[in-house]
Write a protein that holds these residues in place. Structure first.
Motif, mmCIF file in Angstrom:
data_model
loop_
_atom_site.group_PDB
_atom_site.id
_atom_site.type_symbol
_atom_site.label_atom_id
_atom_site.label_comp_id
_atom_site.label_asym_id
_atom_site.label_seq_id
_atom_site.Cartn_x
_atom_site.Cartn_y
_atom_site.Cartn_z
ATOM 1 N N HIS B 2 0.831 -1.355 0.040
ATOM 2 C CA HIS B 2 -0.121 0.023 0.160
ATOM 3 C C HIS B 2 0.787 1.204 -0.052
ATOM 4 C CE1 HIS B 2 -2.373 -3.131 1.560
ATOM 5 N NE2 HIS B 2 -3.143 -2.667 1.845
ATOM 6 N N ILE B 3 0.555 2.144 -0.840
ATOM 7 C CA ILE B 3 1.172 3.415 -0.829
ATOM 8 C C ILE B 3 0.824 4.337 0.364
ATOM 9 C CG2 ILE B 3 1.593 5.657 -2.118
ATOM 10 C CD1 ILE B 3 1.045 4.169 -4.684
ATOM 11 N N THR B 71 -2.601 -10.047 -1.206
ATOM 12 C CA THR B 71 -3.379 -9.175 -1.370
ATOM 13 C C THR B 71 -4.910 -9.674 -1.209
ATOM 14 O OG1 THR B 71 -3.687 -9.605 -3.697
ATOM 15 C CG2 THR B 71 -2.067 -8.077 -3.080
ATOM 16 N N LEU B 93 -9.497 -1.690 1.757
ATOM 17 C CA LEU B 93 -8.467 -0.625 1.828
ATOM 18 C C LEU B 93 -8.582 0.640 3.113
ATOM 19 C CD1 LEU B 93 -7.538 -0.439 -1.885
ATOM 20 C CD2 LEU B 93 -5.981 -0.942 -0.083
ATOM 21 N N HIS B 102 -1.857 0.897 7.363
ATOM 22 C CA HIS B 102 -1.449 0.610 6.262
ATOM 23 C C HIS B 102 -2.120 1.304 5.157
ATOM 24 C CE1 HIS B 102 0.423 -3.469 6.811
ATOM 25 N NE2 HIS B 102 -0.090 -3.192 7.967
ATOM 26 N N GLY B 103 -1.347 2.115 4.256
ATOM 27 C CA GLY B 103 -2.002 2.884 3.350
ATOM 28 C C GLY B 103 -2.401 4.212 3.847
ATOM 29 N N THR B 107 -3.854 8.695 -0.445
ATOM 30 C CA THR B 107 -3.461 7.603 -1.454
ATOM 31 C C THR B 107 -4.574 6.439 -1.778
ATOM 32 O OG1 THR B 107 -2.185 6.645 0.471
ATOM 33 C CG2 THR B 107 -0.822 8.105 -1.050
ATOM 34 N N ASN B 111 -4.291 3.490 -4.473
ATOM 35 C CA ASN B 111 -4.386 2.057 -3.900
ATOM 36 C C ASN B 111 -5.447 1.360 -4.343
ATOM 37 O OD1 ASN B 111 -1.835 2.053 -2.411
ATOM 38 N ND2 ASN B 111 -2.705 3.066 -0.799
ATOM 39 N N SER B 114 -4.723 0.439 -8.194
ATOM 40 C CA SER B 114 -3.988 -0.679 -8.191
ATOM 41 C C SER B 114 -4.466 -2.074 -7.570
ATOM 42 C CB SER B 114 -2.658 -0.309 -7.713
ATOM 43 O OG SER B 114 -2.800 -0.621 -6.261
ATOM 44 N N MET B 115 -5.151 -1.978 -6.311
ATOM 45 C CA MET B 115 -5.317 -3.379 -5.848
ATOM 46 C C MET B 115 -6.719 -3.641 -5.960
ATOM 47 S SD MET B 115 -4.336 -4.066 -2.075
ATOM 48 C CE MET B 115 -2.668 -3.161 -2.710
ATOM 49 N N THR B 152 -1.246 -5.567 -9.693
ATOM 50 C CA THR B 152 -1.330 -4.747 -8.469
ATOM 51 C C THR B 152 0.231 -4.081 -8.147
ATOM 52 O OG1 THR B 152 -2.942 -5.952 -7.599
ATOM 53 C CG2 THR B 152 -1.751 -4.470 -6.201
ATOM 54 N N THR B 156 1.203 -0.186 -9.120
ATOM 55 C CA THR B 156 1.971 0.878 -7.996
ATOM 56 C C THR B 156 3.233 1.114 -8.426
ATOM 57 O OG1 THR B 156 0.744 -0.740 -6.619
ATOM 58 C CG2 THR B 156 2.553 0.573 -5.626
#
Lengths: 356, 207, 249, 356
Positions: B2-3, B71, B93, B102-103, B107, B111, B114-115, B152, B156
């Motif tokens: 996670h960004i 994931t 998320l 996380h994340g 962002t 996230n 991508s995810m 994913t 990212t």
């Protein structure tokens, strides 16, 4: 209640708890001054010393939240004590892999909810999990699975998917998974919870057979009547730590039971009433208190109704376990004798706080 | 992967949010439809979301010695299809940001893209393709999980490379840099997640 | 079980309206992202940290444990900025502005994360989720999120106990055992999730469940002074940053 | 055992089960010749006729798998009978929305596992679910939430997240969710399962208070001692259908208990033994059997030890419920008298099959 202070004196029980008189065998597994606290919580246990001697049936009694499950998890190596130590055969168990493996082949814990232990697709597959992890050859794994399923009387369920089993069957399948590790000590967390009377009888019979083959069985429960009936040793988790001793004596001590947040047992209450009327010291032989309502009725038959009583006694004994009347007799007698008259006082006391 | 909160410049964060939004809105519509069809679906979808969350909490051993988390979107996308998965993964998320740090929220869009969007759609596409070609279920499931995970991670890397182009080599060089930093952890993880997904599906189909 | 969640439920600001906390905390995050990292990020971080450890009284040890997660990502993510891959086959070397840019990124992420943590540590999701419908999230989605939240804890509990049972039967001794265990965990959690969903439907039916999970959201109203104070703080931080940016090197 | 055929004759009990003598009030909710089978399964219940009369505390007893839960779900409208019908205040309940709403405001079911009912993130939110579904205005919902939390003694938990509660707290939160619907009939599936003695006492006290405010409480359990202690009416689920009657009489009938797969109660066993020795017909007044070990001890005190006995009795009565000793006395006496001597035989029988 207040007029009988001796009933609350914990001394006699403390003395009884002092030594596991009778067997000279050293404990298989023991905790020495162990403490444990869950993350960010107050300590659940602290300074706890607790030993499991071989060949016993030990009931671990206490309220919900008294730390029964934590104690079992510490003994089985599922948690590591934050202070003090765990010993297996007298030697401290560290965090090393070999040591933990040695512990886990000696001590097995069965959780209360069988669904937490059954994670394979079929009963047989699930039971094979432990033996496979021991790295045993397939034939040996197969033999162990068959053996443990037979011990739990569920050999016929081997290929059944676990989620199609009844609750009682799942419970036995979960125990079979632990038994397949051939532990010397089997720890059971509330094994009879959720079982109906027949399911409970069947499970107790299975446990008695396991015990007859040399497995030490420890059962956590809050059912004092069940403990009195099944165990020969009892450990009461009081706020001041566990108190261990012969079950019959411990569970006759109202002050101790009250300290553990529990009430008196039917069996002792009945024995006390009958004794107060001079009915037990007379012609009745065998255990000094009834283990089940059936045993109590059998006594009535024996004392009042003649012939049928004896036959019922035999019947009841059948399911009450394989233990003869004699083998716990000594301990019970001393415990009962000490607790006799004071019992009523403490019992009323426990009740008062229970209802508050 | 996670960004983290604050890692992307504001315009990038906004752009990825805008890119992810249509997919999530579309997913929310199909989810609303499912719930209207049958009241029990709310509970089933909630269970699916929790399953995705908890799956991503499993500790998978990786070759680097440390443990990493899957994931969980590969299995989810096969079971619940990509539109619904977009919403469920977005919820997951959000929970991961607020419950585990996380994340993040700025962002979240990146996230989610991508995810919750790119990974699940790619994984689902791979799964459908293989099934249509007659591949066995396990192969298709493995590919779905592997692809979802890998895509994913690729997306990212693209997101990071776009935000931080290499002073000399620009975007391609930055992509190479970010790609190689995360490849160490993500490639083995994609394989591991594929294997795990197959094992879980096998257990479930046996049961 | 999840430390941030547990802390949020017993936090001192728990009773504040989520909007109060969102404006302050997420406002700080937004400032951290949009202001120049130097000197904006340190100022924002200082404000967030003061709020966290001061009035909100978050335990420093807990905060640090949660804070390590984004910092870890940030440190790995900033590494590539230090290196420069020249075009046309030039050998890779140190990027000239790399360390400065990595430092700025690190500052920005740390400050923004503290803002997020301020919100997370003071506001349980149970206070947020039912209110999301008021900002346009479809009710079906918030309902699903609500169930996801509840089930997540039930399933994490299950997972913990399954792991424990597997460890007792040596489920982590060998590589093969570990994979067997993991598959068992995944499958058990899956089956349990759906069994729970079915049973919960039966459990809710009697209370009139028709597909919508209505709950009464109670709590303190939005506090105007708190909001005004927060906005003032945010404005002051922005102004200070813009002024200081010119004065500082 | 076999020498006393009358003990197995179900006739006396069948007569006792015939009519809920005493109250002339018509049933609130009833099933008439209802049947139910789960998908792809054999019928769990068929041809079942079962009525819940207002103002009672009714214990529904049977083995696991005997259909207790199914019966409760049919009564609460959670399942629709595949044959026969459900009636509310004498009128059949169809599938219409208005009818179902009427049923839900009259009958509420609390499942055994509180986690099957608690969906919301906080206790207060969860309890508000039912009242909101009734379309009540927020202030009224708020009032109902506060009221039911207070009734269950968990007002302080209103803002606590459900996942941080203890098991006993979740159990009470789940009951509060049902109580907030202000049902006339509250159905509880194994409400004491998993609770320790103190937790059980607290719950029984709460249920007694609910009953005192006019709620009819039905409890499914397989704990015969609990049923004998708590209920004034009992329904035994035998393979031949439910048999309903006054609790004290029904639970003294060994043949009936055995047919339902249950064993005798401690309370009746003790009473029978004491009666066999002529101890109960003498000086002791009050209920004709002890409800708890404490009550049994109190009798011993009263009969043998003088003063303390009476005080204990008072204590025990406190938690045993708000019901006076007299209001079930009549029924018990007849039941006991019928079952007296034959009891032992039937009991031995039940036990024998239980152990097999």
């Amino acid at each position: 209640m207040t007029c009988e202070p001796p009933g609350r004196d914990p001394e006699p029980a403390a003395r009884a708890a002092g030594g596991p008189a009778g067997t000279g065998l050293p404990p298989v597994v023991e905790l020495a001054r162990a403490a444990y606290a869950y993350a960010d919580g107050p300590p659940v246990l602290s300074g706890v010393t607790f030993a499991v001697h071989p060949g016993r049936s030990l009931a671990l009694l206490g309220r919900n939240g008294s730390g029964k499950t934590t104690l079992l998890r510490l003994l089985s190596g599922g948690l590591r004590p934050s202070a003090g130590e765990l010993r297996l055969d007298g030697r401290p168990v560290g965090g090393g892999r070999a040591e933990l493996t040695r512990l886990r082949t000696s001590v097995q814990l069965v959780l209360q909810d069988p669904d937490d232990q059954l994670f394979a697709a079929s009963v047989g597959q699930d039971v094979s999990f432990g033996p496979l992890n021991l790295g045993l050859p397939p034939e040996e794994v197969d033999r162990r699975v068959a053996e443990s399923l037979a011990a739990l009387e569920i050999a016929a369920l081997r290929d059944r998917p676990t989620h199609l089993l009844s609750y009682g069957q799942r419970k036995r399948a979960a125990i079979a998974g632990a038994v397949a590790m051939r532990p010397r000590v089997l720890l059971l967390d509330e094994p009879t919870a959720g079982l109906d009377p027949r399911g409970r009888e069947r499970l107790l019979a299975v446990l008695d057979r396991l015990r007859a083959t040399g497995t030490t069985v420890v059962m956590a429960t809050h059912d004092v009547d069940l403990a009195l009936r099944w165990a020969d040793e009892a450990a009461l988790l009081t706020p001041r730590g566990p108190r261990t001793g012969p079950a019959a004596g411990m569970l006759a001590d109202p002050a101790l039971l009250s300290a553990a947040g529990l009430g008196p047992t039917w069996g002792h209450a009945a024995a006390r009433v009958l004794r107060a009327h001079g009915l037990l010291d007379g012609g009745v032989t065998g255990p000094s208190f009834p283990r089940t309502p059936e045993e109590l009725l059998a006594w009535a038959g024996g004392a009042g109704g003649g012939d049928t009583g004896a036959r019922h006694h035999g019947d009841a004994g059948d399911t009450a376990g394989t233990r003869g009347a004699g083998d716990t007799g000594g301990a019970e007698d001393s415990g009962d004798a000490a607790g006799g008259a004071e019992g009523t006082g403490g019992a009323g006391d426990a009740r008062g706080s229970g209802g508050a | 992967m996670h960004i983290a909160e604050g890692f992307l410049p504001p315009w990038h964060a906004a752009a990825w949010t805008a890119a992810a939004a249509p997919f999530v809105v579309h997913g929310a519509r199909s989810l609303t439809r499912l719930v209207r069809e049958h009241p029990g679906n709310t509970l089933l979808l909630g269970a699916s979301g929790a399953f995705t969350f908890v799956l991503s909490a499993l500790k998978i051993p990786s070759v680097t010695g440390s443990c990493s988390h899957p994931t969980g979107t590969g299995l989810g996308t096969v079971l619940f299809r990509p539109p619904v998965m977009a919403v469920l993964s977005t919820i997951t998320l959000l929970f991961q940001a607020l419950l585990l740090a996380h994340g993040g929220l700025t962002t979240l869009g990146a996230n989610v893209f991508s995810m919750a969007v790119a990974g699940p759609w790619a994984g689902y596409g791979a799964y459908r393709l293989l099934r249509r070609l007659g591949a066995p279920l396990t192969a298709a499931v493995f590919t779905a999980a592997f692809t979802a995970d890998l895509v994913t991670y690729c997306v990212t890397s693209v997101q990071l490379a776009l935000a931080f182009p290499d002073p000399a080599g620009g975007f391609p060089a930055a992509l190479a840099k970010f790609g190689s930093v995360f490849a160490v952890t993500q490639l083995p993880l994609a394989v591991a997640e594929g294997v795990l997904t197959v094992l879980v599906i096998r257990l479930l189909t046996q049961a | 079980m999840l430390p941030i969640d547990a802390a949020a439920h017993s936090n001192r600001w728990r009773r504040r309206h989520p909007l109060d906390k969102a404006v302050l905390a997420l406002g700080l995050t937004a400032l951290a992202v949009s202001l120049p990292a130097w000197p904006g990020a340190p100022l924002v971080a200082l404000a967030a940290l003061t709020a966290l450890l001061g009035p909100a009284r978050v335990e420093p040890r807990r905060l640090w444990r949660a804070y390590r997660v984004p910092l870890g990502f940030c440190l790995t993510g900033a590494l590539p900025l230090l290196v420069q891959l020249g075009g046309d086959g030039a050998p890779p070397g140190l990027a000239p502005g790399g360390p400065a840019e990595a430092a700025r990124l690190l500052l920005r992420t740390s400050a923004a994360s503290l803002g997020l943590l301020l919100f997370a540590f003071t506001t349980p999701l149970s206070d947020v989720l039912p209110r999301l419908t008021r900002v346009g999230v479809p009710p079906a989605v918030t309902d699903v999120a609500l169930v996801t939240y509840r089930f997540t804890f039930l399933l994490l509990d299950t997972l913990a106990r399954v792991r424990q049972a597997q460890a007792a039967r040596l489920g982590h001794t060998t590589r093969a055992a570990t994979w067997r265990s993991l598959a068992g965990q995944g499958a058990t959690v899956f089956l349990r999730a759906f069994a729970r969903a079915a049973r919960m439907q039966a459990g809710l039916a009697g209370r009139g469940y028709d597909g919508t999970l209505r709950v009464l959201v109670s709590g303190a109203p939005v506090s105007r002074p708190f909001l005004a104070g927060s906005l003032l703080l945010l404005a002051a931080l922005a102004a200070a940053t813009l002024v200081l940016e010119r004065l500082l090197p």
